[in-house]
Scaffold this motif. Structure first.
Motif, PDB file in Angstrom:
ATOM      1  N   UNK A   1       0.798  -1.226   0.000  1.00  0.00           N
ATOM      2  CA  UNK A   1       0.000   0.000   0.000  1.00  0.00           C
ATOM      3  C   UNK A   1       0.831   1.276   0.000  1.00  0.00           C
ATOM      4  N   UNK A   2       1.979   1.318   0.772  1.00  0.00           N
ATOM      5  CA  UNK A   2       2.746   2.570   0.820  1.00  0.00           C
ATOM      6  C   UNK A   2       3.394   2.880  -0.534  1.00  0.00           C
ATOM      7  N   UNK A   3       3.758   1.849  -1.312  1.00  0.00           N
ATOM      8  CA  UNK A   3       4.349   2.075  -2.632  1.00  0.00           C
ATOM      9  C   UNK A   3       3.299   2.620  -3.591  1.00  0.00           C
ATOM     10  N   UNK A   4       2.072   2.114  -3.434  1.00  0.00           N
ATOM     11  CA  UNK A   4       1.007   2.601  -4.308  1.00  0.00           C
ATOM     12  C   UNK A   4       0.695   4.051  -3.993  1.00  0.00           C
ATOM     13  N   UNK A   5       0.751   4.426  -2.723  1.00  0.00           N
ATOM     14  CA  UNK A   5       0.472   5.800  -2.323  1.00  0.00           C
ATOM     15  C   UNK A   5       1.522   6.722  -2.912  1.00  0.00           C
ATOM     16  N   UNK A   6       2.804   6.298  -2.837  1.00  0.00           N
ATOM     17  CA  UNK A   6       3.870   7.118  -3.383  1.00  0.00           C
ATOM     18  C   UNK A   6       4.209   6.611  -4.783  1.00  0.00           C
ATOM     19  N   UNK A   7       3.270   6.786  -5.702  1.00  0.00           N
ATOM     20  CA  UNK A   7       3.467   6.316  -7.071  1.00  0.00           C
ATOM     21  C   UNK A   7       4.610   7.096  -7.717  1.00  0.00           C
ATOM     22  N   UNK A   8       5.525   6.358  -8.350  1.00  0.00           N
ATOM     23  CA  UNK A   8       6.653   7.023  -8.994  1.00  0.00           C
ATOM     24  C   UNK A   8       6.234   7.543 -10.370  1.00  0.00           C
ATOM     25  N   UNK A   9       6.387   8.863 -10.608  1.00  0.00           N
ATOM     26  CA  UNK A   9       5.968   9.441 -11.890  1.00  0.00           C
ATOM     27  C   UNK A   9       7.130   9.561 -12.871  1.00  0.00           C
ATOM     28  N   UNK A  10       8.273  10.001 -12.358  1.00  0.00           N
ATOM     29  CA  UNK A  10       9.439  10.155 -13.237  1.00  0.00           C
ATOM     30  C   UNK A  10      10.579   9.337 -12.661  1.00  0.00           C
ATOM     31  N   UNK A  11      11.190   8.515 -13.495  1.00  0.00           N
ATOM     32  CA  UNK A  11      12.290   7.688 -13.040  1.00  0.00           C
ATOM     33  C   UNK A  11      13.450   7.870 -14.003  1.00  0.00           C
ATOM     34  N   UNK A  12      14.574   8.323 -13.466  1.00  0.00           N
ATOM     35  CA  UNK A  12      15.735   8.577 -14.295  1.00  0.00           C
ATOM     36  C   UNK A  12      16.857   7.695 -13.806  1.00  0.00           C
ATOM     37  N   UNK A  13      17.422   6.935 -14.743  1.00  0.00           N
ATOM     38  CA  UNK A  13      18.367   5.914 -14.345  1.00  0.00           C
ATOM     39  C   UNK A  13      19.647   6.008 -15.170  1.00  0.00           C
ATOM     40  N   UNK A  14      20.757   6.342 -14.502  1.00  0.00           N
ATOM     41  CA  UNK A  14      22.091   6.409 -15.140  1.00  0.00           C
ATOM     42  C   UNK A  14      22.064   7.189 -16.449  1.00  0.00           C
ATOM     43  N   UNK A  15      21.378   8.314 -16.408  1.00  0.00           N
ATOM     44  CA  UNK A  15      21.211   9.118 -17.619  1.00  0.00           C
ATOM     45  C   UNK A  15      22.533   9.776 -18.008  1.00  0.00           C
ATOM     46  N   UNK A  16      22.790   9.798 -19.321  1.00  0.00           N
ATOM     47  CA  UNK A  16      24.039  10.360 -19.816  1.00  0.00           C
ATOM     48  C   UNK A  16      23.768  11.106 -21.118  1.00  0.00           C
ATOM     49  N   UNK A  17      24.435  12.258 -21.283  1.00  0.00           N
ATOM     50  CA  UNK A  17      24.325  12.962 -22.553  1.00  0.00           C
ATOM     51  C   UNK A  17      25.657  13.597 -22.899  1.00  0.00           C
TER      52      UNK A  17
ATOM     53  N   UNK B   1      22.757   7.734 -23.174  1.00  0.00           N
ATOM     54  CA  UNK B   1      22.750   6.491 -22.419  1.00  0.00           C
ATOM     55  C   UNK B   1      21.814   6.602 -21.233  1.00  0.00           C
ATOM     56  N   UNK B   2      21.474   5.446 -20.647  1.00  0.00           N
ATOM     57  CA  UNK B   2      20.586   5.457 -19.499  1.00  0.00           C
ATOM     58  C   UNK B   2      19.129   5.412 -19.916  1.00  0.00           C
ATOM     59  N   UNK B   3      18.251   5.562 -18.926  1.00  0.00           N
ATOM     60  CA  UNK B   3      16.826   5.406 -19.229  1.00  0.00           C
ATOM     61  C   UNK B   3      15.992   6.470 -18.530  1.00  0.00           C
ATOM     62  N   UNK B   4      14.918   6.862 -19.187  1.00  0.00           N
ATOM     63  CA  UNK B   4      13.947   7.771 -18.581  1.00  0.00           C
ATOM     64  C   UNK B   4      12.591   7.091 -18.665  1.00  0.00           C
ATOM     65  N   UNK B   5      11.915   6.994 -17.529  1.00  0.00           N
ATOM     66  CA  UNK B   5      10.566   6.441 -17.573  1.00  0.00           C
ATOM     67  C   UNK B   5       9.604   7.460 -16.995  1.00  0.00           C
ATOM     68  N   UNK B   6       8.502   7.666 -17.687  1.00  0.00           N
ATOM     69  CA  UNK B   6       7.437   8.503 -17.149  1.00  0.00           C
ATOM     70  C   UNK B   6       6.251   7.582 -16.917  1.00  0.00           C
ATOM     71  N   UNK B   7       5.776   7.512 -15.684  1.00  0.00           N
ATOM     72  CA  UNK B   7       4.700   6.600 -15.316  1.00  0.00           C
ATOM     73  C   UNK B   7       5.029   5.169 -15.707  1.00  0.00           C
ATOM     74  N   UNK B   8       6.277   4.798 -15.514  1.00  0.00           N
ATOM     75  CA  UNK B   8       6.677   3.418 -15.734  1.00  0.00           C
ATOM     76  C   UNK B   8       7.021   3.056 -17.158  1.00  0.00           C
TER      77      UNK B   8
END
Ligand SMILES: Nc1ncnc2c1ncn2[C@@H]1O[C@H](COP(=O)(O)OP(=O)(O)O)[C@@H](O)[C@H]1O
Ligand SMILES: [Mg+2]
Lengths: 276, 288
Positions: free
Chosen positions: A6-22, A76-83
């Motif tokens: 339940x606590x993970x659902x309450x704090x839904x992750x909207x933007x996830x940035x992982x090892x982003x490189x430019x 490089x890396x990944x960007x997720x919006x709403x998963x």
């Protein structure tokens, strides 16, 4: 999927940035050279959070934001919006963007600029007029509906920009130093306007700035980036009570304490970027 | 104060020039070193004679020297005598000028937009455009008369040809310089490719198009007159050529004055339209 705590659902992750490189290819007199603007940046933003991305000029803040907005492609890396991973050149419908530069359409009046997104979406003109009038009122722009951007002050233009983005009710808001070009007084004014609007909808916000005071006034969290290449140096929680008063807040002790704590760390990065 | 002084100077210079034109030649025999041969009324006529000629050519005064409107039907009769009197000629010249302007502006805009927004197309057509652009368009007028005959079509095509390149280059430049951030802003607000074209590229290119409207209308008038010089049934250009053939300086001058007035009115109209369409621009940029 059934076993989300339940606590993970309450704090839904909207933007996830992982090892982003430019890396940008910069051509100089010694041939092409790669300038790494962002390297190995990772962070997550939860639903309804107001996050400031803070760092010295040139540390890659805009680059990160533009990658999230799909305006530039990561190296490089990944960007997720709403998963879901974002695709370059395909902006997400529910993500709004407010530019650092004035990007109002000069040939459209204030009301036509604000109503632009609704026009694109084919909202009937009757409904559109009502929503635009309400937005104009919320931004304190009453009486300026028929003005062209060229005849407005910088602060007013930025209010129009803000409403042009907000009218489509984006759930996620990306802002790139939207008040960077304004004088201190107008800036404080705009902080109140923005806080006010944000309290109504509680959008998820990623707000880029190099101004620590601004970050403290607005955000729930401050992500401090290092000098170029930008990576996450520290992550501060700003738990001042809400709703906040942009002016009164600056006189509190908590504000002063947190300010000096972050100031030191930020100062190191400013020095590094100056000597780079 | 300054404006009044300017106005006084302008009136004085105008009246002075007219006076020299009118009476200067009388001094020619006594002071040949002062009065140039060019002032010979045989070449340039005189203001009074030109005005007389105008009254006759416009059928306002009949051959007997009386006002046409004093006699029933005299004006209509005078008008019917020639199929290229001043009114008819002016009508044809203006009509063809406007058509040349409209077709030139619209096709120049579409071409400029297409090539300006497509690197591939502009790459392919580049040598042809530069080649065509270095031909003085007026040199093609005789060929156009040959191909399209002496009617209206050839005048419109000549005017079109001079206008289209002018508008094309302006639009092309404009289409290339559309602000990337405006396009990005539109995309992020949900615009499709077609919506970006319609709501960002076209309006911001329009600003460049409008800047070319003033010269375009003048160019169009030049194109029509040159076409009429070479071969036409109606028009001011033809009137000038006919008057020249008869050695009638006053007739040529009347036609030139009509063209001057037409040019001034057309430019003023275009400038009004331009100012209205560009009302969103900051004031200081409007005058530029
Ligand atoms: N298009 C580009 N080409 C080359 N270098 C770039 C480009 N955009 C940004 N950079 C470089 O990347 C670095 C980070 O830029 P930016 O993200 O705009 O910084 P910030 O927004 O933090 O001030 C800077 O050093 C800048 O010079
Ligand atoms: Mg920036």
């Amino acid at each position: 999927m059934a076993s989300i705590p339940p606590e993970a659902a309450a704090a839904r992750c909207r933007i996830e940035i992982d090892k982003l490189r430019k890396g940008f290819l910069a051509s100089g007199n010694e041939g092409d050279r790669e300038v790494v603007a962002v390297d190995d940046a990772s962070f997550r933003i939860n639903d309804g959070e107001f996050v400031a991305l803070l760092g010295p000029s040139g540390c890659g803040k805009s680059t990160i934001l533009n990658m999230v907005a799909t305006l530039i492609a990561p190296s490089g890396g990944a960007i997720k919006v709403d998963g879901a991973p974002v695709t370059f050149g395909k902006p997400e419908r529910h993500v709004g963007y407010v530019f650092q530069k004035d990007t109002l359409f000069p040939w459209r009046t204030v009301e036509d600029n604000i109503g632009y997104a609704l026009e694109l979406a084919g909202v009937p003109s009757g409904e559109r007029r009502g929503r635009v009038a309400e937005a104009i009122h919320q931004a304190g722009l009453d009486g300026f509906a028929r003005f062209y951007p060229a005849s407005l002050s910088g602060g007013m233009r930025q209010r129009v920009s803000l409403m042009r983005t907000l009218i489509a009710n984006p759930e996620i808001l990306l802002m790139d130093e939207p008040f960077g070009a304004l004088d201190t007084h107008t800036k404080l004014d705009m902080h109140s306007v923005l806080l006010d609007l944000w309290e109504r909808q509680r959008q998820t916000v990623l707000f880029v700035t190099h101004d620590l005071g601004e970050a403290l006034t607005l955000a729930d969290r401050i992500i401090l980036l290092s000098a170029r290449p930008g990576r996450v140096k520290q992550d501060f929680r700003v738990d001042f009570a809400r709703p906040r008063d942009a002016v009164a807040l600056r006189e509190t002790r908590q504000y002063a304490e947190l300010f000096s704590r972050i100031w030191h760390s930020l100062g190191e990065e400013f020095t590094k970027s100056r000597n780079a | 104060m300054r404006r009044i002084a300017t106005l006084l100077w302008q009136v004085a210079i105008g009246l002075g020039a007219l006076a020299i034109w009118e009476w200067g030649w009388a001094l020619h025999d006594r002071l040949p070193w002062l009065v140039p041969d060019l002032l010979d009324p045989y070449f340039v006529s005189k203001p009074s004679a030109i005005f007389q000629q105008f009254l006759g050519m416009s059928c306002l005064v009949g051959r007997d020297g009386t006002w046409s409107f004093a006699t029933d039907g005299a004006f209509a009769k005078c008008m019917g005598r020639s199929d290229n009197n001043l009114w008819i000629a002016t009508w044809f010249t203006l009509k063809n000028t406007l058509w040349g302007f409209l077709t030139g502006v619209s096709s120049g805009f579409v071409l400029g937009l297409l090539l300006g927004r497509s690197d591939r197309l502009s790459e392919i057509f580049y040598p042809y455009i530069t080649a065509f652009n270095s031909v003085p368009r007026i040199a093609l007028a005789p060929i156009i008369i040959l191909a399209f005959g002496i009617g209206d079509a050839s005048k419109i095509v000549t005017a079109w040809l001079v206008v289209v390149f002018l508008v094309f280059f302006n639009t092309f430049e404009g289409a290339r310089s559309v602000d990337r951030d405006h396009i990005n802003a539109a995309r992020l607000l949900g615009a499709s490719e077609w919506q970006v074209t319609r709501t960002v590229i076209v309006p911001s290119t329009m600003a460049w198009l409008f800047a070319s409207l003033s010269p375009a209308i003048s160019f169009s008038l030049i194109g029509v007159i040159v076409g009429e010089f070479i071969g036409a049934e109606h028009g001011i250009g033809r009137m000038i050529i006919e008057a020249e053939a008869r050695g009638e300086a006053a007739g040529m001058m009347v036609a030139v004055f009509v063209l001057m007035i037409a040019g001034v009115i057309l430019s003023a109209l275009v400038r009004r339209v331009q100012a209205y369409l560009l009302r969103w621009r900051p004031a200081q940029q409007l005058s530029a």
